[in-house]
Each structure stands twice: as C-alpha cells, then as structure tokens.
Design a protein around this motif. Structure first.
Motif, PDB file in Angstrom:
ATOM      1  N   THR A 202       0.825  -1.206   0.000  1.00 38.56           N
ATOM      2  CA  THR A 202       0.000   0.000   0.000  1.00 38.56           C
ATOM      3  C   THR A 202       0.866   1.265   0.000  1.00 38.56           C
ATOM      4  O   THR A 202       0.347   2.364   0.116  1.00 38.56           O
ATOM      5  CB  THR A 202      -0.937   0.035   1.237  1.00 38.56           C
ATOM      6  OG1 THR A 202      -0.123  -0.181   2.403  1.00 38.56           O
ATOM      7  CG2 THR A 202      -2.006  -1.029   1.166  1.00 38.56           C
ATOM      8  N   GLY A 203       2.179   1.093  -0.126  1.00 39.50           N
ATOM      9  CA  GLY A 203       3.083   2.250  -0.199  1.00 39.50           C
ATOM     10  C   GLY A 203       3.202   2.970   1.140  1.00 39.50           C
ATOM     11  O   GLY A 203       3.532   4.150   1.194  1.00 39.50           O
ATOM     12  N   GLU A 204       2.880   2.261   2.245  1.00 37.92           N
ATOM     13  CA  GLU A 204       2.920   2.919   3.553  1.00 37.92           C
ATOM     14  C   GLU A 204       4.204   2.641   4.329  1.00 37.92           C
ATOM     15  O   GLU A 204       4.267   2.836   5.539  1.00 37.92           O
ATOM     16  CB  GLU A 204       1.728   2.449   4.407  1.00 37.92           C
ATOM     17  CG  GLU A 204       0.433   3.111   4.018  1.00 37.92           C
ATOM     18  CD  GLU A 204      -0.763   2.408   4.627  1.00 37.92           C
ATOM     19  OE1 GLU A 204      -0.602   1.686   5.608  1.00 37.92           O
ATOM     20  OE2 GLU A 204      -1.862   2.589   4.079  1.00 37.92           O
ATOM     21  N   LEU A 205       5.223   2.139   3.590  1.00 37.98           N
ATOM     22  CA  LEU A 205       6.473   1.822   4.278  1.00 37.98           C
ATOM     23  C   LEU A 205       7.270   3.111   4.515  1.00 37.98           C
ATOM     24  O   LEU A 205       7.733   3.743   3.575  1.00 37.98           O
ATOM     25  CB  LEU A 205       7.299   0.842   3.425  1.00 37.98           C
ATOM     26  CG  LEU A 205       8.682   0.502   3.965  1.00 37.98           C
ATOM     27  CD1 LEU A 205       8.580  -0.217   5.291  1.00 37.98           C
ATOM     28  CD2 LEU A 205       9.440  -0.349   2.966  1.00 37.98           C
ATOM     29  N   ARG A 206       7.345   3.524   5.778  1.00 39.98           N
ATOM     30  CA  ARG A 206       8.125   4.721   6.109  1.00 39.98           C
ATOM     31  C   ARG A 206       9.205   4.313   7.110  1.00 39.98           C
ATOM     32  O   ARG A 206       8.930   3.572   8.050  1.00 39.98           O
ATOM     33  CB  ARG A 206       7.216   5.794   6.728  1.00 39.98           C
ATOM     34  CG  ARG A 206       6.649   6.738   5.679  1.00 39.98           C
ATOM     35  CD  ARG A 206       5.740   7.763   6.315  1.00 39.98           C
ATOM     36  NE  ARG A 206       4.496   7.163   6.746  1.00 39.98           N
ATOM     37  CZ  ARG A 206       3.464   6.939   5.929  1.00 39.98           C
ATOM     38  NH1 ARG A 206       3.527   7.290   4.663  1.00 39.98           N
ATOM     39  NH2 ARG A 206       2.362   6.382   6.382  1.00 39.98           N
ATOM     40  N   LEU A 207      10.428   4.795   6.850  1.00 42.37           N
ATOM     41  CA  LEU A 207      11.527   4.410   7.741  1.00 42.37           C
ATOM     42  C   LEU A 207      11.648   5.411   8.884  1.00 42.37           C
ATOM     43  O   LEU A 207      11.524   6.617   8.678  1.00 42.37           O
ATOM     44  CB  LEU A 207      12.837   4.375   6.957  1.00 42.37           C
ATOM     45  CG  LEU A 207      12.929   3.348   5.827  1.00 42.37           C
ATOM     46  CD1 LEU A 207      14.304   3.379   5.199  1.00 42.37           C
ATOM     47  CD2 LEU A 207      12.611   1.945   6.324  1.00 42.37           C
ATOM     48  N   GLU A 208      11.855   4.897  10.076  1.00 43.16           N
ATOM     49  CA  GLU A 208      12.121   5.780  11.223  1.00 43.16           C
ATOM     50  C   GLU A 208      13.564   5.524  11.618  1.00 43.16           C
ATOM     51  O   GLU A 208      13.868   4.615  12.401  1.00 43.16           O
ATOM     52  CB  GLU A 208      11.176   5.441  12.374  1.00 43.16           C
ATOM     53  CG  GLU A 208       9.757   5.894  12.085  1.00 43.16           C
ATOM     54  CD  GLU A 208       8.755   5.331  13.070  1.00 43.16           C
ATOM     55  OE1 GLU A 208       9.136   5.000  14.209  1.00 43.16           O
ATOM     56  OE2 GLU A 208       7.593   5.215  12.673  1.00 43.16           O
TER      57      GLU A 208
END
Ligand code: ADP
Length: 363
Positions: A202-208
């Motif tokens: 869903t393209g919701e991969l965000r890196l912290e």
C-alpha cells in the motif's frame, strides 16, 4: 469479451468473421457458414475482381468501422453483392458482410446492439472495480486491526514463556516452555511478515531512522532465535566487530535479521550450523548469514525474492512458510539504499548477505 462473442456468433442476419490481417478466418459465425460455406480464408469467398478492395479494407482496418462494396461467392456458387464492414480488434479484424438486397436497418440495428452491449459491459466492469476497491479497503482494515490484536497477546505469551524457561523447572517442563516460546516466535514472525507486505503493497512503508548499533541488533535477533535453534539442534556463531553503527530503522533491521536467522535455522537439518558475520565494507556494513541447510536450486534463485515464492527444496520437505519474509527483507534493505543477495546450493547451504549504508543523520 470480444464483440464477436455473444449474439454475433449466433446471428443469422449478418455474416461475421474474425479475420487475421492476411485473410485467414479465425472464427466464423453461423450466418457466414450458412451463406458462404465453411472456408479457411476470406479471399476464397471474394469475387476475384473485388479482391483488391477487400484486401485493402483488411489491411487498413482501424478502430472505427469502414466498409466497401464487394461481390461474395455463395456456397451454391452464385454471387451476392454485399457491403463488407471491418473493425480492428485485439484478436484480428472483425468483418461483417451484409447482402445488399437485405434491408440496411438490419446492420444498423446490429451495430447499435453491439454498441449497447459494449456500454453494458463497461458499466459492469466499473461496478466490479468499485466492489474490488471496497474489498481492498476492508482487507487493509482487517489486516491492520487483526495484526495489532494478535500481536499484543502474543508478546505476553512470548515474555512469560521466556520467564518460565528461566525458573527452576524440570527438564520436561523446560522443554514445554521452550516449545511455547518457539511457536509464539514463529507466529509473531508470520504476523510481522504479513503486516510488512501490506505496508509495502500500500506504499505505507516509512523508515524511522536513528543511529543504531547493528551488532547489538544482531545479538538481539540471535537471542530471539535461540529457542528455535536449540529445538532443531542447530548451533550459531557470531563473528566480527563488537559494534558497527548505521543510521537505519532499527525495527525494520531487526525484522530483516529475524527473517534471515529464522530461515537459516528453519531450513537447516538437525546438527546444522549457522555463521553470522558482520563487517564494515567502505561506507557500508555487511551482515552475512551462512547456513549448512537444504539450499535452493540455482534455477529458482531469480524468483527467490518474489512475494509468496517458496523453493522446491522447502516444499518437498513440507517446511511451512508464507513466502513473504524475503520479499519484505529485500524491500526494507532497498528502502535504506542497501541490498540483499543470496548464494545457495542444494545440499550445501545458503548465504544471505544484507548490505546497509552506514549513512548519517544528514543522509
Ligand atoms: P518462508 O516464510 O516460506 O520461509 P521467505 O520469504 O522467508 O518465506 O523465503 C522464501 C523461500 O526461500 C522459502 O520458502 C524457502 O524455500 C527459501 N529459503 C529462504 N531462506 C532459505 C535458507 N536459508 N535455506 C533454504 N531455503 C531458504
């Protein structure tokens, strides 16, 4: 659906055929066979003098209807003057032949019917698309809440099983506690794989990102996999420096290491060995997980990082898995600007190498 499917196939009023550009008849309807006989090529039923106009019509057929007048030979041998129509389709050219003696309305009505059929099909498709979007949203919502609701109790099962193992239990009870811990860890890995795949899709991969000691991450992942390694009598050794810091998303790196290590143990035979080596390579840190397990056939390496892929070596031995872990792991590595590669040989073992840039706060 092609316009040739459905009513045109059974029409008695208009001879219709799906024709290749060279004139070969790919499909013919009932009227064509009744009027003109069964034939392999359109050229066989065109009066020679009218051949070129039909050949040109066929060659130039485009996305809107074009027609020519031509004489066609009936199966009885006599000639019938026809209006021949052509429309380009995916499969070839749709050709219709209307005897000129017949009332022209027949063809017009047929074309209208054809249009309304296409419109109907388009409406049906739009409704199906809407339904699919709704189902997709429902699936995402279900996945998010199910994974959260499942993870919370699993984490306490894992924690308590670990504590139980540390108590002065009998060897039998200790073994049971280890099995609980091991199984809970496997379910947790599966849930994390599913959640990770959903976020990537869903393209919701965000890196912290934060400054993370990768060697400490390796130690943490090794600790988590230890019960499974004991259960399978697989030994694990770690090599390399005591610390190697990189600017990464610690949770994703742990998930990747957890996947590589659980695979190394899961796909090892009893008595196997796993080596985990961490080294600084220029601006990068490489972590290699090498096992002496069942390996993966060379012809399957290309598909290895594809979603849901399972190697034949694992399937043959009935080892269960989702086929999502490696696809996620490579996406996580690439999201960091790194890579994940594999060298493997059946019966010898596999080495998965994760390379991550050390990066910095400004990168
Ligand atoms: P799974 O949940 O099936 O283990 P993965 O995406 O982690 O999913 O791995 C995909 C497939 O790659 C596995 O099903 C297995 O066939 C193969 N595989 C992964 N790691 C190893 C390994 N260390 N040794 C042998 N085969 C492996």
């Amino acid at each position: 659906m092609t316009p040739f499917d459905g009513f045109l196939a059974d029409s008695d009023a208009v001879a219709a055929a799906m024709v290749a550009r060279d004139g070969t008849i790919l499909e013919a309807n009932r009227a064509l066979e009744r009027l003109l006989g069964s034939t392999a090529s359109i050229h066989e039923i065109v009066v020679p003098a009218h051949g070129p106009v039909v050949t040109d019509l066929l060659a130039e057929a485009g996305p809107s209807w074009h027609s020519v007048q031509a004489g066609l030979v009936r199966r009885s041998g006599d000639m019938v003057d026809c209006k021949v129509w052509a429309l380009a389709q995916d499969k070839g050219v749709l050709m219709l032949a209307e005897p000129l003696r017949a009332p022209g309305e027949k063809l017009n009505a047929l074309l209208l019917e054809l249009n309304s059929d296409l419109l109907g099909a388009r409406r049906e498709l739009a409704a199906k698309n809407r339904r699919l979007r709704e189902l997709d949203e429902l699936k995402s919502m279900f996945l998010a809440s199910a994974t959260h609701d499942l993870k919370t109790p699993l984490t306490s099962i894992l924690g308590f099983a670990e504590l139980l193992g540390e108590e002065g239990l009998s060897p039998e009870a200790r073994r049971m506690a280890l099995t609980i811990e091991n199984s809970a860890h496997r379910v947790l890995t599966m849930i994390n794989d599913l959640l990770g795949a959903a976020q990537i899709m869903t393209g919701e991969l965000r890196l912290e990102r934060s400054q993370t000691d990768l060697v400490a991450s390796v130690r943490g992942a090794l600790e988590a996999i230890q019960p499974a390694a004991w259960a399978s009598r697989v030994t694990i050794s770690r090599h390399g420096p005591d610390s190697a810091v990189a600017f990464v998303d610690e949770r994703r790196v742990l998930q990747t290491l957890d996947n590589l290590l659980s695979n190394a143990v899961k796909y090892s035979r009893h008595g196997g060995h796993v080596d985990v080596t961490c080294e600084v390579r220029g601006p990068n840190i490489a972590i290699a997980v090498e096992d002496t397990g069942i390996g993966i056939p060379i012809e399957e390496h290309q598909q290895l990082f594809g979603r849901y892929f399972r190697a034949s070596t694992a399937i043959e031995l009935g080892i269960v898995g989702t086929g999502l872990g490696l696809a996620n792991a490579r996406s996580f590595a690439e999201a960091h600007g790194g890579s994940l590669e594999c060298i493997s040989e059946p019966g010898v073992g596999s080495t998965f190498t994760l390379v991550l840039p050390q990066g910095s706060v400004d990168s």
